[in-house]
Enzyme design. Structure first.
Site, PDB file in Angstrom:
ATOM      1  N   TRP A 103      22.740  11.739 -23.380  1.00 46.95           N
ATOM      2  CA  TRP A 103      23.466  10.474 -23.585  1.00 46.95           C
ATOM      3  C   TRP A 103      22.816   9.143 -23.520  1.00 46.95           C
ATOM      4  CZ3 TRP A 103      26.307  11.219 -27.219  1.00 46.95           C
ATOM      5  CH2 TRP A 103      27.198  12.526 -27.476  1.00 46.95           C
ATOM      6  N   ASP A 173      28.039   3.655 -19.181  1.00 48.12           N
ATOM      7  CA  ASP A 173      28.678   4.604 -20.292  1.00 48.12           C
ATOM      8  C   ASP A 173      29.437   5.278 -19.420  1.00 48.12           C
ATOM      9  OD1 ASP A 173      29.557   6.460 -21.869  1.00 48.12           O
ATOM     10  OD2 ASP A 173      27.541   7.086 -22.700  1.00 48.12           O
ATOM     11  N   LYS A 197      37.950  11.858 -23.863  1.00 49.64           N
ATOM     12  CA  LYS A 197      37.907  12.644 -22.552  1.00 49.64           C
ATOM     13  C   LYS A 197      39.035  12.406 -21.747  1.00 49.64           C
ATOM     14  CE  LYS A 197      33.297  13.235 -24.176  1.00 49.64           C
ATOM     15  NZ  LYS A 197      32.317  12.531 -24.752  1.00 49.64           N
TER      16      LYS A 197
END
Ligand code: PLP
Length: 363
Positions: A103, A173, A197
């Protein structure tokens, strides 16, 4: 709910059953309006209350002060990879990146299009099996900001403590661990998270941004990409993803009913400790991530010898046993149990029992 499985999917992922039940009950007629939330104006008084409740819930649970704006945007975490540097990069002051996996790599690719950056720390040479240690991090006091991912969904690692960045804004993030533990928001310039999530369904992205950073961006940026516009319009510049925000508001209520983030964090710690304990004690399974870097949200594990055929058998058999989503990310293989907030201790215990049965059957 006899036909619900234990869902270990990495995202979109399990939602709390009481949230889904309430959404089902309110689907056709929300708050006695005679219409569903999906069917009503985002400018209506009824929806205004919903988005305000979602924001208030985020502020309450994370302790977000009035120095920050809380935004509900679209485009996923992936758009934030570009939107953050577009808004916060200052010409001539490279971004400091703490590189911890897939990511951050994707985020680097986007910042590279609009900014300059420097690696201030990286776990790459150890295949991302640990979070950069203090002595492996060198920060530039002139950086536009420091960029990191708090939890690495694919490699299964997580920052325990956050780096001290002084006057330089810290940007994180937090897509895969937001609201899983208490954090000190005042340490951050900006936090973002895709909802799918721990917050709600896919389609909404939470951004928490310090108000003084809102004005950094060029006003020549496309309107939709300027944080200042969304902050001024309270996330209602255009039509926001109303249903996803509504579900997020229900998830915030659910967190309150669970006893708040303190209780959520305690339960998450317990779930992770039990699962890692079972992996470490077994003869068949192992966790490749270093102990002090292990994620409490995404538990990555393998079968000894990295026997891929046997791992495929594990995934197939666990699926038949009502345990869904245990296949590792396609880029790293192996196995992964995502144990987000909505995954119960009971689900984790069922997984541990299945793992023991599977091991026993191998002799
Ligand atoms: C899931 C995830 C993303 C991608 O989110 P999208 O909403 O699909 O863009 C980004 N970062 C992290 C840490 C993630 O877990």
């Amino acid at each position: 709910m006899a036909n619900r499985v234990f869902n270990f999917s990495a995202g979109p992922s399990a939602l709390p059953l009481p949230v889904l039940e309430r959404a089902r009950d309110e689907l056709l007629d929300f708050a006695a309006t005679g219409m569903g939330i999906m069917e009503m104006s985002h400018r209506s008084g009824t929806f205004t209350k919903v988005i305000e409740a979602a924001e208030a819930g985020v502020r309450w649970h994370l302790g977000v002060s009035d120095d920050y704006s809380v935004l509900f945007l679209q485009g996923g975490a992936s758009l934030q990879f570009a939107q953050v540097p577009m808004n916060l990069y200052i010409e001539g002051r490279p971004i400091d990146v703490l590189h911890t996996g897939v990511w951050t790599k994707k985020a680097i690719a986007e910042m590279d299009k609009v900014a300059t950056y420097r690696l201030a720390g990286s776990g790459e040479k150890d295949k991302f099996m640990h979070i950069p240690r203090k002595e492996e991090i060198t920060l530039n006091p002139q950086a536009s900001y420091v960029y990191m991912a708090s939890n690495n969904t694919i490699y299964g690692s997580q920052w325990r403590a956050f780096p001290e960045t002084g006057e330089v804004p810290l940007v994180a993030d937090m897509s895969s661990d937001i609201l899983s533990r208490r954090i000190d928001v005042s340490r951050f310039g900006l936090i973002f998270a895709g909802a799918q999530k721990n917050i709600g369904p896919a389609g909404v992205t939470l951004v928490i941004v310090r108000k003084d950073l809102l004005e950094h961006a060029r006003t020549s940026l496309p309107t939709m990409l300027q944080y200042r516009v969304h902050a001024a319009e309270r996330s209602l510049y255009n039509t926001p993803p109303t249903f996803a925000i509504y579900i997020a508001s229900l998830v915030m209520d659910w967190i309150t009913q669970q006893g708040g983030l303190e209780a959520i964090e305690r339960r998450n710690d317990e779930k992770a400790a039990r699962l890692y304990g079972a992996i470490d004690e077994s003869e068949l399974y192992y966790c490749p991530v270093e102990r002090d870097s292990r994620s409490r949200m995404n538990v990555v594990f393998r079968l000894k010898g990295n026997d891929e055929a046997l791992e495929a058998e594990f995934v197939a058999k666990s699926g038949k046993a009502g345990l869904a989503g245990l296949k590792g990310h396609r880029s790293v293989g192996g196995l992964r149990a995502s144990i987000y907030n909505a995954v119960s201790l009971e689900a984790v215990e069922a997984l541990i029992a299945f793992m023991a049965d599977f091991e026993r059957a191998r002799g």
